[in-house]
Design a protein around this motif. Structure first.
Motif, short mmCIF file in Angstrom:
data_model
loop_
_atom_site.label_atom_id
_atom_site.label_comp_id
_atom_site.label_asym_id
_atom_site.label_seq_id
_atom_site.Cartn_x
_atom_site.Cartn_y
_atom_site.Cartn_z
N GLY A 115 40.63 24.06 20.78
CA GLY A 115 39.73 24.96 21.50
C GLY A 115 40.30 25.50 22.80
O GLY A 115 41.50 25.77 22.92
N ASP A 116 39.39 25.65 23.77
CA ASP A 116 39.77 26.20 25.07
C ASP A 116 40.82 25.35 25.78
O ASP A 116 41.70 25.89 26.46
N ARG A 118 43.18 23.56 24.36
CA ARG A 118 44.46 23.86 23.71
C ARG A 118 45.03 25.16 24.26
O ARG A 118 46.20 25.25 24.60
N ASP A 119 44.18 26.17 24.36
CA ASP A 119 44.62 27.47 24.86
C ASP A 119 45.12 27.37 26.31
O ASP A 119 46.13 27.97 26.66
N ARG A 120 44.41 26.60 27.13
CA ARG A 120 44.82 26.41 28.52
C ARG A 120 46.18 25.72 28.60
O ARG A 120 47.07 26.16 29.34
N LEU A 121 46.35 24.67 27.81
CA LEU A 121 47.61 23.93 27.84
C LEU A 121 48.75 24.76 27.25
O LEU A 121 49.88 24.69 27.74
N PHE A 122 48.47 25.54 26.21
CA PHE A 122 49.53 26.38 25.63
C PHE A 122 49.97 27.43 26.65
O PHE A 122 51.15 27.72 26.78
N GLU A 123 49.02 27.98 27.39
CA GLU A 123 49.36 28.95 28.44
C GLU A 123 50.22 28.30 29.52
O GLU A 123 51.21 28.88 29.98
N LEU A 124 49.86 27.08 29.93
CA LEU A 124 50.70 26.34 30.89
C LEU A 124 52.10 26.13 30.32
O LEU A 124 53.10 26.28 31.03
N ALA A 125 52.16 25.78 29.04
CA ALA A 125 53.46 25.55 28.39
C ALA A 125 54.31 26.81 28.40
O ALA A 125 55.51 26.75 28.63
N THR A 126 53.70 27.97 28.17
CA THR A 126 54.47 29.22 28.15
C THR A 126 54.96 29.59 29.55
O THR A 126 56.00 30.22 29.68
N ARG A 143 49.26 28.62 13.80
CA ARG A 143 48.87 28.37 15.19
C ARG A 143 49.59 27.12 15.65
O ARG A 143 49.42 26.05 15.07
N ILE A 144 50.41 27.26 16.67
CA ILE A 144 51.22 26.14 17.16
C ILE A 144 50.31 25.10 17.81
O ILE A 144 49.59 25.40 18.77
N PRO A 145 50.34 23.87 17.30
CA PRO A 145 49.51 22.81 17.89
C PRO A 145 50.04 22.32 19.23
O PRO A 145 51.24 22.37 19.50
N VAL A 146 49.12 21.83 20.04
CA VAL A 146 49.44 21.16 21.29
C VAL A 146 48.94 19.73 21.15
O VAL A 146 47.79 19.51 20.72
#
Length: 153
Positions: A115-116, A118-126, A143-146
């Protein structure tokens, strides 16, 4: 330094080398130095020791990581491949793992973040490693898992 390293790792020759040989060299180097050294001198690396979902055998996989709220965060990018990496399936089946990095070794529980969050952490990762955004484009819709690891005390 991290961005320069990430740019280099995004080149075709570097990715080919890393997919075929780099992780084997990195795994041996991290084990030999108890997590003090890895091939990636600019990006933090953790050695994930996990149990095979089918085989039950111990496996070790070096991964780039960052931390968030006391958790170790890794991205199951598989270099932008169309399948999830084997370690991801193993952690889903057997979430109790060992992480080794920078001289520290501990037992952790892994859990996919959704959810949100995952999206927050993926953005941090990028932001940390821009290659992840490019990897997401090459996954053919995967969809790449975190995955977040929390230490067991």
């Amino acid at each position: 330094m991290v961005r320069a390293g990430a740019r280099f790792m995004a080149t075709g020759p570097a990715q080919s080398f890393l997919r075929r040989y780099g992780w084997r060299i990195d795994r041996a180097l991290i084990k030999a130095t108890k997590g003090h050294l890895s091939m990636s001198m600019v990006m933090p690396e953790v050695l994930l020791t996990h149990t095979g979902a089918k085989s039950g055998q111990q496996r070790s996989t070096p991964l780039t990581y960052f931390t968030d709220g006391g958790r170790v965060i890794v991205v199951a990018s598989n270099y932008g491949g169309v399948r999830h990496p084997a370690w991801y399936h193993n952690v889903k089946a057997n979430p109790r793992v060992t992480l080794t990095s920078r001289g520290y070794r501990g037992t952790f529980l892994g859990e996919e973040v959704l959810g949100d969050e995952r999206d927050r952490l993926f953005e941090l990762a990028t932001q940390f490693m821009p290659n992840y955004a490019g990897y997401q484009k090459t996954t053919q819709g995967r969809r790449i898992p975190v995955v977040a690891f929390t230490e067991v005390r």
